[in-house]
Design an enzyme around this catalytic site. Sequence first.
Site, PDB file in Angstrom:
ATOM      1  N   GLY A 145      -3.147  -3.442  -3.655  1.00  0.00           N
ATOM      2  CA  GLY A 145      -3.111  -4.452  -4.708  1.00  0.00           C
ATOM      3  C   GLY A 145      -2.574  -3.873  -6.004  1.00  0.00           C
ATOM      4  O   GLY A 145      -2.571  -2.656  -6.210  1.00  0.00           O
TER       5      GLY A 145
ATOM      6  N   VAL B 206      -3.147   0.027  -6.612  1.00  0.00           N
ATOM      7  CA  VAL B 206      -4.100   0.705  -5.734  1.00  0.00           C
ATOM      8  C   VAL B 206      -3.507   0.799  -4.336  1.00  0.00           C
ATOM      9  O   VAL B 206      -3.015  -0.200  -3.792  1.00  0.00           O
ATOM     10  CB  VAL B 206      -5.448  -0.039  -5.683  1.00  0.00           C
ATOM     11  CG1 VAL B 206      -6.426   0.709  -4.781  1.00  0.00           C
ATOM     12  CG2 VAL B 206      -6.031  -0.203  -7.081  1.00  0.00           C
TER      13      VAL B 206
ATOM     14  N   ASP C 296     -13.077  -9.282 -15.324  1.00  0.00           N
ATOM     15  CA  ASP C 296     -12.216  -9.988 -14.366  1.00  0.00           C
ATOM     16  C   ASP C 296     -12.936 -10.129 -13.019  1.00  0.00           C
ATOM     17  O   ASP C 296     -12.493  -9.600 -12.001  1.00  0.00           O
ATOM     18  CB  ASP C 296     -10.900  -9.229 -14.206  1.00  0.00           C
ATOM     19  CG  ASP C 296      -9.824 -10.073 -13.532  1.00  0.00           C
ATOM     20  OD1 ASP C 296      -9.974 -11.298 -13.463  1.00  0.00           O
ATOM     21  OD2 ASP C 296      -8.824  -9.485 -13.072  1.00  0.00           O
TER      22      ASP C 296
ATOM     23  N   GLY D 219      -2.319  -4.537 -10.454  1.00  0.00           N
ATOM     24  CA  GLY D 219      -2.914  -5.205 -11.600  1.00  0.00           C
ATOM     25  C   GLY D 219      -2.236  -4.773 -12.879  1.00  0.00           C
ATOM     26  O   GLY D 219      -1.199  -4.095 -12.861  1.00  0.00           O
ATOM     27  N   ALA D 220      -2.869  -5.145 -14.001  1.00  0.00           N
ATOM     28  CA  ALA D 220      -2.271  -4.853 -15.300  1.00  0.00           C
ATOM     29  C   ALA D 220      -2.254  -3.364 -15.617  1.00  0.00           C
ATOM     30  O   ALA D 220      -1.410  -2.896 -16.380  1.00  0.00           O
ATOM     31  CB  ALA D 220      -3.028  -5.605 -16.395  1.00  0.00           C
TER      32      ALA D 220
ATOM     33  N   GLY E 214      -2.230  -0.793 -13.198  1.00  0.00           N
ATOM     34  CA  GLY E 214      -1.652   0.063 -12.167  1.00  0.00           C
ATOM     35  C   GLY E 214      -1.753  -0.542 -10.792  1.00  0.00           C
ATOM     36  O   GLY E 214      -2.048  -1.729 -10.634  1.00  0.00           O
TER      37      GLY E 214
END
Length: 320
Positions: A33, A40, A144, A35-36, A38
């Site tokens: 996944g 994973v 979040d 995100g803002a 980085g």
Amino acid sequence: MNYSKTQACNLNPGTTVIGKWHKKKYQIVKLLGSGATGSVYLARCVEGEVALKIGVDSMAITSEVNVLKHFSKVQGQVLGPSLLDVDDLVTNQGVLPFYVMEYLKGEQLITFTSKRGEEWIGILMVQLLGDLDRLHRAGWAFGDLKPDNLIVVGPTPRIRWLDVGGTTLLGRSIKEYTEFFDRGYWGLGSRVAEPSYDLFSLVMIMINCSYPKRFDKKGEQSLQQLKQAIEMKPGLKPYRDVMVKGLQGKYGDAQMMKKDVMTAIQKKSTHYQKSKPSHPPRTQRKVKKKSTKPSYWIEIFLVISFIILAYILYLFGQLM
């Protein structure tokens, strides 16, 4: 190997990441996944499979590492993934920070409740509320909070957190959010990091479990729209009062909400038991012979269901 900061979030399977300081090697398997802060990845190392997060913002990564370290100091259940390693990746474009976490195997929350049934929503939310209470007491808000950041592990179903990138110190502005789970989007509160922010998101997670495709806000009557959504789902109706209070920000802490969810589950169990058919009088013995078999199986089903619910309530007590 040559990397750029934009490539940090786009590592190909088979790429080997070597830590600058600890010299540990991690082979990228696949992207889990982004995100803002980085991306994973699932990776392999000498110890086995791990989750590796690599980013471009050292401050953001350091903040997440500090949160994971703090989780390990909180008494009780493990909150987030265990932190295994923190290091840097040296590239010809600069140094990229990364950290390595425990890789949690399980099912996404909505996938789990879709397979097992809506009765699991309340059970898993009790577990999540216990974790949130410990997090809030430690001075943090999750921020979040959404199904994408949750996973159900086994064999005894237990909800765990996957990504702590949105965690924010209480009193500050929420740094990451997803509209459907954000009370600011629904016009039902601010984006200040406080327990009630996370509890609103938890209610929206319950709604999302019953409405996997989600839905958009319609007009200015957001609270009424969400109340109607709850009323339309039999699996949510037992928790209606608790959920509305959560939407309105009427809970001061997660422990209060947890107790109310448990009370709702107990009432549901009691009502289920009271609905059991009573034994027919002796004068109806002849009729009873014709209906013994189906009645017998219904009673066995009800007893087994009650035992399961009693066991679940026992687990709740262990989590308090």
